[in-house]
Write an enzyme that holds these catalytic residues in place. Structure first.
Site, short mmCIF file in Angstrom:
data_model
loop_
_atom_site.label_atom_id
_atom_site.label_comp_id
_atom_site.label_asym_id
_atom_site.label_seq_id
_atom_site.Cartn_x
_atom_site.Cartn_y
_atom_site.Cartn_z
N ASP A 95 -21.17 -27.23 -8.21
CA ASP A 95 -20.03 -27.97 -8.28
C ASP A 95 -18.93 -26.90 -8.14
O ASP A 95 -19.25 -25.62 -8.29
CB ASP A 95 -19.78 -28.95 -9.57
C1 BGC Z 1 -16.28 -32.76 -8.63
C2 BGC Z 1 -17.44 -33.09 -7.68
C3 BGC Z 1 -16.71 -33.05 -6.26
C4 BGC Z 1 -16.08 -31.49 -5.78
C5 BGC Z 1 -15.61 -31.17 -4.64
C6 BGC Z 1 -15.71 -31.33 -8.46
O1 BGC Z 1 -14.66 -31.08 -9.00
O2 BGC Z 1 -17.03 -32.68 -9.81
O3 BGC Z 1 -17.73 -34.25 -7.56
O4 BGC Z 1 -17.61 -33.19 -4.98
O5 BGC Z 1 -15.22 -31.38 -7.02
O6 BGC Z 1 -14.37 -31.92 -4.53
#
Ligand code: BGC
Length: 734
Positions: free
Chosen positions: A289
């Site tokens: 993530d």
């Molecule tokens: C979130 C994810 C997301 C990623 C990219 C993160 O902060 O937890 O769900 O896909 O950002 O935007």
């Protein structure tokens, strides 16, 4: 995702030509950085906004004027495997650099969060899950895939498959609710919809299941918080949605931010290598993530970025989202023998396989005609599908004296600031929407020719406007429709709440209108299950409208006037008061289930029962269940029953089958959903129905992570929600 032998050979051929640096390049996911006075990654800018270092206004100015750096030189050098973005023109430019100017011409994955639609925003996942309509889940995903590809996106950070039992956690909005079985069916349908439309190369994307794993079990419902659980709970509750997605061939998974039993999921070789890639057979890759690898230093599991990168890579984390740690340190780590060439090759092979499967080597670009087609408007069939999904997602929670539906010529008063907020219908994870596509509740009512006066009175964060309240009270209209609830930003990431009652002064507004003798209909707009004890007791009619997407106003208008008979059910339990959370229907039995007697599992100051149970939702007609009979075959238990529409309008009911393993070697839940069906019935019609329970679904995972089927007594329940069911018992020998 299945590769042919030629495709596999193609991957090996490229790999044989790659330098160490180029291999590492494939592991690197970049996002456009904001340049100028603010040379920080976009994520950090968002953080600065969130933690108050910059104001909304400053943020807006930066975004309007800032130039973005797309890392073209790195792409040219073969040092970028994936980018983030949703601009098709930019996507084509970057793909051109990757394909025509880098040494090996490897195209980019372009990832984006298309969680519940891109420009055609449909209901947030927790609302859509409540339709219990697998075919709809698939069609909306197909639409999202098609629009994504038209915007240059070939990799969706979806579906979000976190089974969520605590409504304080803001991200409950993004997932399929609290039930693992429903979540697993949702997972399968979403993977099919996103990935399986591959007759046409422009219509499908690689899915990225997230957040792997147990992210939603964060302690106290606080986002990113630690999670602790038994192996059995992990396997029974949090893993099955991912397992289902892998069985459908999901291309990738995103490792979650949380630590699980002390090991951050970013560096967790047990969950990544042993379970996801080993047991579940993920053939694609795992991405961190955003900034997840760096955060392992903050977790206190890695000494520095280099250490974090090495740990993540060795644990099976193939792609680094956002930190450039792999980009900066992995070449040296391989040279030093801290990461083996085999490990690196495995990661690169997985990433390249997804690119090959997607057909990116043959078709890296979005064609001009497609870009032009989406420039001005969205296709009419997409709007229609958004509306179908919105209509089916609406849940009628209360309808005392059949106040609803109201006649079209009834004069009423509309209150609530949210009623007039077209920008607040889309929900927490909508990034590609255009305001002109969005229909507020007020606009929907106006379009339908409703006769009403409107006074905003108050919203989720504002004070009561006493003058407007007075006018609403003094109006001759008896009926008041009050649109109340949460802003988009009150759920979603980093939006946990300790108080999940209707925020601000909105309840006071409801209470004053009621005290003035008005007949109040509450229409809720919200991203999480709310604690509705007061409303359930005091407000005669309640419609759960969630954040339904661009057609929210139209869909709600049709329900209010009875053109659409609500059929949605709750994919999550609703509490009466905050302190009941986490509250979910499929809890294990205690030795002292809550009762009137003192020494039982309950609260002194709150009910132990939910305000509205999982699977609950009313209709403008009534459904009667009768004659439950069980029949056992070699493979399944067939539960047959009669379902009758006893009212005078047509309606659709979601019939639900639950089971209870009465005696087992581990304490089992009091009920577990095992099948469901949407059944349309004309007024007065009755149908003989059968819901099957597969015997292979009657087991559970033990604390060794082994699936066991244990002989014994089972209770089978059938009904219209998880509370009100018929029951029969059956003794099974597997
Ligand atoms: C979130 C994810 C997301 C990623 C990219 C993160 O902060 O937890 O769900 O896909 O950002 O935007």
């Amino acid at each position: 995702m299945k590769l042919t032998s030629e495709q596999k050979k193609f991957v090996e051929d490229i790999m044989s030509k790659m330098t160490l640096e180029e291999k590492v390049g494939q592991l690197n996911q970049e996002s456009p950085s904001i340049v100028g006075g603010f040379d920080v990654p976009f994520e950090e800018l968002i953080e600065m906004l969130t933690d108050g270092r910059i104001s909304q206004e400053e943020f807006g100015k930066i975004m309007a004027t800032a130039e973005r750096e797309y890392h073209e030189d790195d792409i040219r050098a073969g040092m970028v495997g994936a980018m983030m973005g949703n601009d098709p023109v930019k996507a084509n430019e970057l793909q051109k650099i990757a394909v025509e100017e880098s040494r090996l011409g490897i195209p980019l994955l372009i990832g984006f969060d298309v969680i519940h639609g891109l420009r055609s925003v449909y209901p947030i996942a927790i609302a859509e899950a409540g339709t219990f309509d697998d075919e709809l889940f698939e069609r909306t995903a197909q639409m999202a895939a098609k629009e994504s590809r038209a915007h240059g996106i070939n990799w969706n950070y979806a579906p979000m498959l976190d089974v969520a039992r605590d409504s304080r956690w803001g991200r409950v909005s993004e997932g399929p609710g609290e039930d693992t079985f429903l979540g697993s069916r949702f997972a399968r349908a979403k993977i099919k919809g996103l990935q399986n439309n591959n007759e046409n190369v422009t219509d499908y994307v690689a899915a990225c299941t997230k957040h792997y794993v147990a992210y939603s079990a964060c302690e106290a419902g606080r986002d990113y918080n630690t999670t602790t659980m038994s192996t059995s709970q992990l396997y029974n509750v949090y893993l099955p949605t991912f397992k289902a997605a892998m069985e459908e061939g999901a291309c990738s998974a995103m490792a979650s931010f949380n630590d699980l039993n002390g090991v951050p999921c970013t560096v967790n070789s047990y969950t990544l290598r042993d379970i996801l890639k080993g047991e579940f057979g993920l053939e694609g890759f795992v991405v961190s993530d955003a900034n997840g690898i760096r955060e392992c230093v903050t977790h206190g599991i890695a000494e520095d970025n280099v250490d974090a990168g090495i740990q993540a890579m060795n644990a099976g984390l193939d792609m680094d989202m956002g930190t450039r740690i792999y980009h900066d340190h992995m070449v040296q780590a391989v040279k030093d023998g801290k990461v083996s060439m085999e490990t690196l090759d495995d990661a690169v092979r997985r990433i390249l396989s997804v690119k090959v499967w997607l057909g990116l080597f043959e078709n890296p670009y979005v064609d001009e005609a497609t870009i032009a087609a989406y420039k001005n408007a969205i296709p009419a069939e997409h709007v229609a599908l958004c509306e179908e999904a919105a209509e089916k997602s609406i849940v009628l929670l209360k309808n005392e004296g059949n106040i609803l539906p109201i006649k079209k010529d009834t004069k009423f008063t509309l209150v609530g600031e949210l009623a007039d907020r077209a920008d607040e219908v889309v929900g927490a994870w909508a990034l590609g929407w255009e305001r002109e596509d969005c229909v507020s509740v007020k606009a929907g009512l106006e379009k339908a020719g409703a006769k009403f006066e409107y006074y905003p009175v108050c919203g989720p964060e504002s004070e009561l406007n006493q003058d407007e309240l007075k006018e609403a009270i003094e109006s001759d209209n008896d009926i008041v429709i009050a649109v109340v609830g949460e802003y988009n930003s009150m759920s979603g990431e980093a939006s946990s709440k300790a108080d999940i009652t209707i925020p601000g002064k909105q309840r006071e507004m409801l209470s004053k209108l009621k005290a003035a003798g008005k007949t109040v209909i509450a229409v809720l707009m919200n991203g999480r299950p709310l604690a509705l004890g007061w409303e359930a007791e005091n407000i005669p009619a309640i419609i759960e409208g969630w954040h339904l997407g661009i057609t929210m106003g139209d869909a709600l208008t049709k329900v209010i006037f009875g053109e659409v008979n609500p059929s949605g059910k709750l994919a999550s339990t609703f509490s009466s008061v905050n302190g009941q959370e986490p509250l979910y229907y499929n809890h294990p039995n205690t030795g002292r289930p809550g009762s009137k007697s003192k020494f039982t599992s309950k609260y002194l100051d709150a009910p132990v029962e939910p305000c509205f149970p999982f699977g609950y939702g009313l209709s403008y007609t009534n459904f009667e269940y009768s004659d439950l009979k069980l029949e056992e075959t070699a493979e399944e238990i067939k539960a047959s029953f009669t379902l009758k529409n006893t009212g005078d309008v047509a309606g659709t009911e979601v019939a639900q089958l639950y089971m209870q393993d009465v005696t087992a070697s581990l304490v089992r839940p009091v009920k577990e959903l095992r099948n469901y069906a949407r059944v349309a019935l004309a007024a007065g019609e009755s149908k003989q129905l059968t819901l099957s329970l597969r015997k292979c679904d009657m087991g559970f995972y033990n604390n060794q992570g082994k699936y066991v089927l244990e002989d014994g007594l089972f209770r089978i329940y059938v009904g219209g929600n998880s509370r009100d069911c018929m029951m029969e018992e059956v003794r099974i020998k597997f």
